[in-house]
Design a protein around this motif. Structure first.
Motif, PDB file in Angstrom:
ATOM      1  N   GLY A   1      -3.772  -6.465  11.067  1.00 36.08           N
ATOM      2  CA  GLY A   1      -5.225  -6.598  10.996  1.00 36.08           C
ATOM      3  C   GLY A   1      -5.933  -6.687  12.333  1.00 36.08           C
ATOM      4  N   ASN A   2      -5.188  -6.652  13.432  1.00 32.67           N
ATOM      5  CA  ASN A   2      -5.779  -6.712  14.772  1.00 32.67           C
ATOM      6  C   ASN A   2      -6.273  -5.308  15.146  1.00 32.67           C
ATOM      7  OD1 ASN A   2      -6.073  -6.500  17.627  1.00 32.67           O
ATOM      8  ND2 ASN A   2      -4.813  -8.324  17.896  1.00 32.67           N
TER       9      ASN A   2
ATOM     10  N   MET B   1       0.842  -1.187   0.000  1.00 30.32           N
ATOM     11  CA  MET B   1       0.000   0.000   0.000  1.00 30.32           C
ATOM     12  C   MET B   1       0.885   1.248   0.000  1.00 30.32           C
ATOM     13  SD  MET B   1      -2.800   1.224   2.800  1.00 30.32           S
ATOM     14  CE  MET B   1      -3.443  -0.401   2.906  1.00 30.32           C
ATOM     15  N   ASN B   2       1.491   1.529  -1.161  1.00 32.99           N
ATOM     16  CA  ASN B   2       2.374   2.678  -1.270  1.00 32.99           C
ATOM     17  C   ASN B   2       1.671   3.896  -1.828  1.00 32.99           C
ATOM     18  OD1 ASN B   2       4.591   1.364  -0.189  1.00 32.99           O
ATOM     19  ND2 ASN B   2       5.139   0.466  -2.161  1.00 32.99           N
ATOM     20  N   GLU B   3       0.491   3.690  -2.387  1.00 25.63           N
ATOM     21  CA  GLU B   3      -0.267   4.812  -2.917  1.00 25.63           C
ATOM     22  C   GLU B   3      -0.828   5.638  -1.762  1.00 25.63           C
ATOM     23  OE1 GLU B   3      -0.739   5.702  -6.176  1.00 25.63           O
ATOM     24  OE2 GLU B   3       0.727   4.147  -6.628  1.00 25.63           O
ATOM     25  N   PRO B   4      -0.662   6.953  -1.803  1.00 28.96           N
ATOM     26  CA  PRO B   4      -1.122   7.761  -0.659  1.00 28.96           C
ATOM     27  C   PRO B   4      -2.634   7.789  -0.450  1.00 28.96           C
ATOM     28  CG  PRO B   4       0.012   9.132  -2.294  1.00 28.96           C
ATOM     29  CD  PRO B   4       0.060   7.722  -2.786  1.00 28.96           C
ATOM     30  N   LEU B   5      -3.442   7.843  -1.516  1.00 28.96           N
ATOM     31  CA  LEU B   5      -4.892   7.921  -1.318  1.00 28.96           C
ATOM     32  C   LEU B   5      -5.451   6.653  -0.675  1.00 28.96           C
ATOM     33  CD1 LEU B   5      -7.507   9.517  -1.465  1.00 28.96           C
ATOM     34  CD2 LEU B   5      -7.745   8.777  -3.838  1.00 28.96           C
ATOM     35  N   PRO B   6      -5.096   5.444  -1.139  1.00 26.80           N
ATOM     36  CA  PRO B   6      -5.589   4.244  -0.433  1.00 26.80           C
ATOM     37  C   PRO B   6      -5.115   4.185   1.022  1.00 26.80           C
ATOM     38  CG  PRO B   6      -4.812   3.640  -2.610  1.00 26.80           C
ATOM     39  CD  PRO B   6      -4.420   5.077  -2.391  1.00 26.80           C
ATOM     40  N   LEU B   7      -3.894   4.607   1.279  1.00 22.83           N
ATOM     41  CA  LEU B   7      -3.398   4.640   2.654  1.00 22.83           C
ATOM     42  C   LEU B   7      -4.193   5.653   3.470  1.00 22.83           C
ATOM     43  CD1 LEU B   7      -1.420   3.883   4.900  1.00 22.83           C
ATOM     44  CD2 LEU B   7       0.198   5.535   3.913  1.00 22.83           C
ATOM     45  N   PHE B   8      -4.461   6.824   2.891  1.00 21.34           N
ATOM     46  CA  PHE B   8      -5.273   7.840   3.556  1.00 21.34           C
ATOM     47  C   PHE B   8      -6.655   7.284   3.894  1.00 21.34           C
ATOM     48  CE2 PHE B   8      -8.448  11.311   2.912  1.00 21.34           C
ATOM     49  CZ  PHE B   8      -8.164  12.036   4.054  1.00 21.34           C
ATOM     50  N   LEU B   9      -7.266   6.571   2.959  1.00 22.13           N
ATOM     51  CA  LEU B   9      -8.580   5.967   3.206  1.00 22.13           C
ATOM     52  C   LEU B   9      -8.510   4.896   4.287  1.00 22.13           C
ATOM     53  CD1 LEU B   9     -10.024   5.756  -0.401  1.00 22.13           C
ATOM     54  CD2 LEU B   9     -10.974   7.056   1.510  1.00 22.13           C
ATOM     55  N   ASP B  10      -7.459   4.096   4.267  1.00 17.51           N
ATOM     56  CA  ASP B  10      -7.324   3.025   5.253  1.00 17.51           C
ATOM     57  C   ASP B  10      -7.163   3.595   6.659  1.00 17.51           C
ATOM     58  OD1 ASP B  10      -7.174   0.492   6.302  1.00 17.51           O
ATOM     59  OD2 ASP B  10      -5.251  -0.011   5.388  1.00 17.51           O
ATOM     60  N   ILE B  11      -6.279   4.570   6.825  1.00 20.99           N
ATOM     61  CA  ILE B  11      -6.085   5.134   8.172  1.00 20.99           C
ATOM     62  C   ILE B  11      -7.319   5.944   8.568  1.00 20.99           C
ATOM     63  CG2 ILE B  11      -4.880   7.306   7.612  1.00 20.99           C
ATOM     64  CD1 ILE B  11      -3.998   4.811  10.439  1.00 20.99           C
ATOM     65  N   SER B  12      -7.974   6.595   7.610  1.00 20.87           N
ATOM     66  CA  SER B  12      -9.215   7.324   7.897  1.00 20.87           C
ATOM     67  C   SER B  12     -10.293   6.377   8.398  1.00 20.87           C
ATOM     68  CB  SER B  12      -9.722   8.053   6.648  1.00 20.87           C
ATOM     69  OG  SER B  12      -8.872   9.106   6.286  1.00 20.87           O
ATOM     70  N   SER B  13     -10.330   5.186   7.835  1.00 17.66           N
ATOM     71  CA  SER B  13     -11.295   4.187   8.264  1.00 17.66           C
ATOM     72  C   SER B  13     -11.097   3.845   9.740  1.00 17.66           C
ATOM     73  CB  SER B  13     -11.148   2.937   7.399  1.00 17.66           C
ATOM     74  OG  SER B  13     -11.973   1.910   7.879  1.00 17.66           O
ATOM     75  N   HIS B  14      -9.862   3.672  10.139  1.00 22.77           N
ATOM     76  CA  HIS B  14      -9.582   3.359  11.545  1.00 22.77           C
ATOM     77  C   HIS B  14      -9.854   4.564  12.452  1.00 22.77           C
ATOM     78  CE1 HIS B  14      -7.943  -0.636  10.984  1.00 22.77           C
ATOM     79  NE2 HIS B  14      -7.383  -0.179   9.877  1.00 22.77           N
ATOM     80  N   LEU B  15      -9.626   5.757  11.949  1.00 20.69           N
ATOM     81  CA  LEU B  15      -9.867   6.960  12.754  1.00 20.69           C
ATOM     82  C   LEU B  15     -11.359   7.256  12.924  1.00 20.69           C
ATOM     83  CD1 LEU B  15      -7.091   9.308  11.319  1.00 20.69           C
ATOM     84  CD2 LEU B  15      -7.168   8.336  13.632  1.00 20.69           C
ATOM     85  N   THR B  16     -12.157   6.940  11.909  1.00 20.48           N
ATOM     86  CA  THR B  16     -13.581   7.311  11.948  1.00 20.48           C
ATOM     87  C   THR B  16     -14.507   6.187  12.374  1.00 20.48           C
ATOM     88  OG1 THR B  16     -13.938   6.706   9.624  1.00 20.48           O
ATOM     89  CG2 THR B  16     -13.255   9.000  10.080  1.00 20.48           C
ATOM     90  N   GLY B  17     -14.077   4.949  12.202  1.00 16.97           N
ATOM     91  CA  GLY B  17     -14.956   3.824  12.495  1.00 16.97           C
ATOM     92  C   GLY B  17     -15.852   3.449  11.325  1.00 16.97           C
ATOM     93  N   PHE B  18     -15.695   4.097  10.190  1.00 21.61           N
ATOM     94  CA  PHE B  18     -16.431   3.771   8.972  1.00 21.61           C
ATOM     95  C   PHE B  18     -15.483   3.041   8.029  1.00 21.61           C
ATOM     96  CE2 PHE B  18     -19.138   6.988  10.719  1.00 21.61           C
ATOM     97  CZ  PHE B  18     -20.406   6.736  10.227  1.00 21.61           C
ATOM     98  N   SER B  19     -16.001   2.126   7.240  1.00 23.88           N
ATOM     99  CA  SER B  19     -15.147   1.389   6.310  1.00 23.88           C
ATOM    100  C   SER B  19     -14.647   2.312   5.197  1.00 23.88           C
ATOM    101  CB  SER B  19     -15.921   0.224   5.692  1.00 23.88           C
ATOM    102  OG  SER B  19     -16.875   0.700   4.760  1.00 23.88           O
ATOM    103  N   ALA B  20     -13.567   1.897   4.550  1.00 23.80           N
ATOM    104  CA  ALA B  20     -13.039   2.674   3.427  1.00 23.80           C
ATOM    105  C   ALA B  20     -14.093   2.801   2.330  1.00 23.80           C
ATOM    106  CB  ALA B  20     -11.760   2.036   2.894  1.00 23.80           C
ATOM    107  N   THR B  21     -14.884   1.776   2.128  1.00 26.90           N
ATOM    108  CA  THR B  21     -15.957   1.813   1.127  1.00 26.90           C
ATOM    109  C   THR B  21     -16.994   2.870   1.494  1.00 26.90           C
ATOM    110  OG1 THR B  21     -15.618  -0.522   0.653  1.00 26.90           O
ATOM    111  CG2 THR B  21     -17.712   0.429  -0.047  1.00 26.90           C
ATOM    112  N   GLU B  22     -17.367   2.929   2.774  1.00 26.91           N
ATOM    113  CA  GLU B  22     -18.333   3.945   3.217  1.00 26.91           C
ATOM    114  C   GLU B  22     -17.748   5.345   3.059  1.00 26.91           C
ATOM    115  OE1 GLU B  22     -20.902   1.918   6.765  1.00 26.91           O
ATOM    116  OE2 GLU B  22     -18.727   2.077   7.107  1.00 26.91           O
TER     117      GLU B  22
ATOM    118  N   ARG C   1       1.384   3.882   7.866  1.00 28.56           N
ATOM    119  CA  ARG C   1       1.735   2.659   7.130  1.00 28.56           C
ATOM    120  C   ARG C   1       2.342   1.629   8.084  1.00 28.56           C
ATOM    121  NH1 ARG C   1       4.631   5.025   3.675  1.00 28.56           N
ATOM    122  NH2 ARG C   1       3.018   5.308   2.105  1.00 28.56           N
ATOM    123  N   GLN C   2       3.230   2.086   8.958  1.00 34.10           N
ATOM    124  CA  GLN C   2       3.892   1.179   9.896  1.00 34.10           C
ATOM    125  C   GLN C   2       2.894   0.613  10.915  1.00 34.10           C
ATOM    126  OE1 GLN C   2       7.217   0.424   9.367  1.00 34.10           O
ATOM    127  NE2 GLN C   2       6.688  -1.264  10.721  1.00 34.10           N
ATOM    128  N   ILE C   3       1.994   1.440  11.388  1.00 34.68           N
ATOM    129  CA  ILE C   3       0.961   0.984  12.336  1.00 34.68           C
ATOM    130  C   ILE C   3       0.109  -0.116  11.700  1.00 34.68           C
ATOM    131  CG2 ILE C   3      -1.223   1.675  13.444  1.00 34.68           C
ATOM    132  CD1 ILE C   3       0.180   4.379  14.074  1.00 34.68           C
TER     133      ILE C   3
END
Length: 148
Positions: free
Chosen positions: A61-62, A1-22, A53-55
């Motif tokens: 996945g835990n 996952m080196n692309e910044p937008l997918p990484l941004f969506l992934d970490i945003s998902s963990h920060l917001t509690g909404f899935s990347a798809t949502e 990325r490191q987190i």
């Protein structure tokens, strides 16, 4: 996952509690990613993304472990100029809050009119934004979904 937008969506998902798809379904991911890039120094953003990325890698996945690492490594306001908090504000309220606490709250601004309408706060509250996305004529006569 080196692309910044997918990484941004992934970490945003963990920060917001909404899935990347949502998050993507709001139509705001590009606008918010552009806002994050514009509002932060490249070194701050690179540091935040590298840490994120490191987190995600170390968390394997835990969810609980990832959230603990986010709390300790991304969440202190002195880390990355409060970027984690601002990403949450973007997704929930469509607003950017300046990192410098000495600035007036007048510097806080809505990213766009659509950001207000697409804010996650409305989904979380199971309602609609006043003045937009009206539920339809007579819908007030039905019990809310969470009323049962």
């Amino acid at each position: 996952m080196n692309e910044p937008l997918p990484l941004f969506l992934d970490i945003s998902s963990h920060l917001t509690g909404f899935s990347a798809t949502e998050l993507e379904a709001t139509g705001m991911s590009g606008v918010y990613w552009d806002t994050v890039q514009y509002q932060n120094a490249p070194t701050t953003l690179d540091g935040f993304l590298n840490c994120s990325r490191q987190i995600l890698k170390d968390g394997h996945g835990n969810e609980e472990e990832i959230h603990q690492m986010i709390a300790s490594q991304l969440f202190p306001t002195d880390k990355f100029n409060g970027l984690a908090q601002n990403i949450i504000n973007l997704w929930y309220f469509g607003q950017w809050v300046p990192a410098n606490q000495n600035l007036s709250l007048a510097m806080q601004h809505n990213v766009s009119p659509e950001a207000y309408v697409q804010g996650l706060v409305w989904n979380a509250a199971q309602t609609h934004p006043p003045g937009a996305k009206q539920p339809g004529f007579g819908s007030w006569a039905e019990k809310p979904l969470s009323a049962d």
